[in-house]
Scaffold this active site. Structure first.
Site: not given
Ligand code: GLN
Length: 269
Positions: A85, A182-183
């Site tokens: 991401f 950050n799901p």
């Molecule tokens: N923790 C990572 C970010 O905030 C990935 C988050 C995710 O893959 N949902 O960029």
């Protein structure tokens, strides 16, 4: 071709001067000011080919961060590619909240768990600005963890951040001062509406079931139990999930600069 002509042409093809500047800066390893101060400088054939290739991929809808293999987060550069991401500006708010939490803490060193770490941008930036965390960062995707590892090594943080492959909380048997995530939280309906560009990102990092709450539910139910006394659980939420999240467990929801509910905090007081 001269820098100024390549800039003009890329700007025209991309419809964005900012992106044209970013691409030229990246390939020429120069900052934006350099481009304008040396606008009559000739670009080597080799670099010109690279610029053309990047502009072509970008025009094909590949996100700029994937094309440049780089994303900026909390003022730091991270390696990114299609396996993870792309870090978002809004997530910086969670990191700032955590940095403030750490500053207020009397503990010298705090344990941090980042669930679904992706590029590992969260724990790396928290450490970078505090130097007071010992982190376990998990991701269920092994290929995402390869990207995370690259960034951890780039920042020489192998002793401070351990990467663990596993789904949510299954690989863990200890508690933490800070649990952050950050799901994925986009619902199946909303996912259909996201741009083609966003669809280039791993779907597992974005979508979480019919109401988008599949992962958040587990964070609240199980993640909460992994928080040490006086610790904190903090996670990002979707624009329309405030009420649902509050009905699951008492928490504080904070908004982003656009006034959209952005993240939830559960304290273990
Ligand atoms: N923790 C990572 C970010 O905030 C990935 C988050 C995710 O893959 N949902 O960029």
């Amino acid at each position: 071709m001269k820098i100024k002509d390549a800039l003009r042409k890329s700007h025209f093809l991309l419809g964005s001067l900012v992106e044209a500047e970013a691409i030229l800066s990246h390939i020429l390893s120069a900052d934006k000011t350099y481009l304008y101060l040396h606008e009559d400088e000739e670009i080597t054939e080799q670099n010109l080919e690279k610029i053309k290739e990047i502009v072509k991929r970008r025009r094909g809808g590949v996100p700029l961060s994937y094309v440049l293999k780089k994303a900026s987060f909390m003022g730091l550069d991270f390696y990114v590619d299609e396996r993870v991401f792309i870090p978002r500006k809004e997530t910086e708010l969670l990191v700032e909240e955590i940095i403030e939490f750490i500053k207020r803490s009397k503990k010298k060193r705090l344990s941090l768990l980042d669930v679904g770490t992706g590029s590992c941008c969260i724990p790396i930036s928290v450490f970078y600005y505090t130097h007071r965390t010992k982190t376990i960062a998990t991701d269920k995707s092994f290929s995402a963890l390869e990207v995370a590892r690259r960034n951890v090594e780039e920042y020489s943080l192998k002793d401070d951040i351990s990467l663990v492959c596993g789904d949510l909380f299954s690989p863990l048997n200890k508690k933490f001062d800070i649990v952050i995530s950050n799901p994925p939280y986009v619902s199946t309906d909303d996912y259909r509406k996201v741009s083609e560009e966003v669809k280039k990102e791993p779907i597992r990092a974005l979508m979480a079931g019919k109401d988008g709450l599949d992962v958040i539910k587990v964070l609240i139910e199980e993640g909460r139990k992994l928080v040490l006394p006086d610790g904190i659980l903090i996670f990002e939420i979707g624009y329309n999930q405030e009420e649902m999240v509050k009905s699951m467990y008492p928490c504080v929801v904070k908004k982003d600069y656009a006034g959209i509910p952005r993240y939830a905090i559960v304290k273990n007081e």
